[in-house]
Scaffold this motif. Structure first.
Motif: not given
Length: 201
Positions: A117-121, A187-190, A193-198
């Motif tokens: 729930x923290x990252x919105x899932x 969570x790993x995928x999230x 994605x957060x570390x490579x937003x581009x």
């Protein structure tokens, strides 16, 4: 190839009404098992097990799969399992360690929900192994209650009830491990994605 099922935001659906009715049967069963009305308690368990199967079938066939139903159905299952376990343990029909084993698994899933729930899932999709474990447990409970009856019904019910209980516990925890692995992947995928937003188009 499996067909993707559309999930709606509807609240008033036939499957949701059935799940709600199953929730309302929980205190009824608790009272019946507490006062020793085993026959009526068995009937309530049988109705609950049948409705658990029915609401899933109707949701798919009527096109009434909903977000509320996806939360309400497993919640009703877990509450019914918990109350049934407590009632049977209080009556010394099942040992308290069985209650602990199953409650620990559900606490694990509650922790997972909080982490996701923290990252919105939202909640993870219900796994077939978890559903099979739930079915096995819902069959085990009335059989273990029947084991209190005189032989030959009691002896046969005792063997079948514990067979279903062991399968249910194994599948319940197997599904729990699968949920942990799925949550880890999400969570790993999230995090990636957060570390490579581009990289996101």
């Amino acid at each position: 190839m499996t067909e993707k099922v559309a999930v709606s935001d509807r609240v008033l659906t036939v499957p949701n009404v059935i799940s709600l009715a199953r929730l309302l049967l929980v205190p009824v069963f608790a009272v019946l098992i507490g006062v020793g009305e085993d026959g009526w308690a068995l009937l309530v368990l049988a109705v609950s097990g049948a409705s658990d199967w029915l609401d899933g079938v109707l949701a798919r066939r009527l096109g009434q799969v909903s977000k509320l139903g996806q939360m309400l159905d497993p919640a009703a299952d877990r509450l019914f399992i918990l109350v049934t376990l407590l009632g049977l343990a209080w009556r010394d029909v099942v040992p308290w360690w069985l209650v602990l084993v199953l409650v620990l698994r559900d606490l694990l899933l509650l922790g997972l929900l909080a982490v996701l729930a923290r990252p919105g899932y939202g909640p993870l999709p219900v796994h077939l192994a978890g559903k099979a474990g739930t079915f096995a447990l819902l069959y085990a409970f009335p059989l273990l209650l029947l084991a209190e009856w005189p032989d030959p019904i009691g002896s046969v019910a005792l063997v079948l009830g514990w067979a279903c209980a062991w399968w249910g516990v194994a599948l319940y925890w197997f599904a729990g491990v699968l949920y942990v692995l799925q949550a880890r992947q999400v969570l790993k995928a999230d995090a990636a994605q957060a570390s490579h937003p581009s990289a996101v188009v």
